[in-house]
Design a protein around this motif. Structure first.
Motif, PDB file in Angstrom:
ATOM      1  N   GLN A 158     -15.115  -9.856  30.132  1.00  0.00           N
ATOM      2  CA  GLN A 158     -14.269  -9.842  28.939  1.00  0.00           C
ATOM      3  C   GLN A 158     -14.204 -11.224  28.307  1.00  0.00           C
ATOM      4  O   GLN A 158     -14.270 -11.358  27.091  1.00  0.00           O
ATOM      5  CB  GLN A 158     -12.859  -9.358  29.282  1.00  0.00           C
ATOM      6  N   GLN A 160     -16.476 -13.572  28.551  1.00  0.00           N
ATOM      7  CA  GLN A 160     -17.796 -13.828  27.963  1.00  0.00           C
ATOM      8  C   GLN A 160     -17.938 -13.107  26.621  1.00  0.00           C
ATOM      9  O   GLN A 160     -18.440 -13.681  25.664  1.00  0.00           O
ATOM     10  CB  GLN A 160     -18.914 -13.387  28.915  1.00  0.00           C
ATOM     11  N   ARG A 161     -17.517 -11.837  26.559  1.00  0.00           N
ATOM     12  CA  ARG A 161     -17.598 -11.089  25.295  1.00  0.00           C
ATOM     13  C   ARG A 161     -16.774 -11.765  24.220  1.00  0.00           C
ATOM     14  O   ARG A 161     -17.200 -11.906  23.083  1.00  0.00           O
ATOM     15  CB  ARG A 161     -17.127  -9.639  25.491  1.00  0.00           C
ATOM     16  N   TYR A 164     -18.479 -15.041  23.193  1.00  0.00           N
ATOM     17  CA  TYR A 164     -19.672 -14.752  22.405  1.00  0.00           C
ATOM     18  C   TYR A 164     -19.283 -14.290  21.007  1.00  0.00           C
ATOM     19  O   TYR A 164     -19.826 -14.769  20.019  1.00  0.00           O
ATOM     20  CB  TYR A 164     -20.546 -13.697  23.090  1.00  0.00           C
ATOM     21  N   SER A 165     -18.306 -13.373  20.913  1.00  0.00           N
ATOM     22  CA  SER A 165     -17.920 -12.854  19.588  1.00  0.00           C
ATOM     23  C   SER A 165     -17.279 -13.938  18.747  1.00  0.00           C
ATOM     24  O   SER A 165     -17.454 -13.980  17.546  1.00  0.00           O
ATOM     25  CB  SER A 165     -16.998 -11.644  19.725  1.00  0.00           C
TER      26      SER A 165
END
Length: 172
Positions: A158, A160-161, A164-165
């Motif tokens: 979560q 990392q997401r 990244y976003s």
């Protein structure tokens, strides 16, 4: 512990934002490689209050702000910033204290490698009634130990997401 989904969501928000007040702490203190002086410790301890002040102004984060404010309190009243004791400390902060300690012990740190889940469980058990709410510790110790590796992977994914976003949006 019999909490509703809404209560769990509040605790999760408080957990993710618990150190947001460190934005108000000078980098020289945050990044200091050595031991902090007594004055620097006092400044560092202000991060709980600063985080509370930031979050309490956002309506849907009001309850999470209380967790941020109390996340360094200790069950026996020796914590900071207010010296709250026992049930004076919001339940979410008492629960987060155990989770944060578990994460700290089982994660690599600049000054030592990660320790085992068993070592973390022993340390948390040792401090029940002093640093930690003994009822929260009991529930923690009764939980199936096999959930922790999967939970760490899920949380890391979560993060990392989100990272990244966020970086993808800022580079657009």
């Amino acid at each position: 512990m019999g909490l509703s989904k809404d209560q769990i969501a509040v605790i999760a928000r408080g957990a993710f934002l618990h150190d947001i007040g460190k934005m108000a702490i000078p980098d020289a203190i945050l990044r200091k490689p050595g031991k902090l002086t007594p004055d620097e410790i006092l400044i560092m301890q202000e991060h709980c209050f600063h985080g509370y002040e930031i979050l309490k102004k956002i309506p849907f984060l009001g309850e999470a702000a209380e967790i941020v404010y109390a996340h360094q309190e200790k069950y026996d009243g020796t914590g900071y910033p207010r010296g709250l004791k026992g049930e004076q400390i919001p339940l979410g902060a008492r629960m987060f204290s155990v989770a944060d300690t578990l994460d700290a012990i089982t994660s690599d740190r600049p000054y030592r490698p990660a320790q085992s889940l068993a070592a973390a469980r022993d340390e948390i058990k040792l401090w029940a009634g002093r640093q930690f709410d003994p009822e929260v510790v009991k529930v923690f110790l009764d939980m199936d130990q096999s959930i922790w590796p999967d939970l760490r992977k899920e949380v890391n994914a979560q993060v990392q997401r989100f990272a990244y976003s966020t970086s993808a949006k800022s580079s657009s």
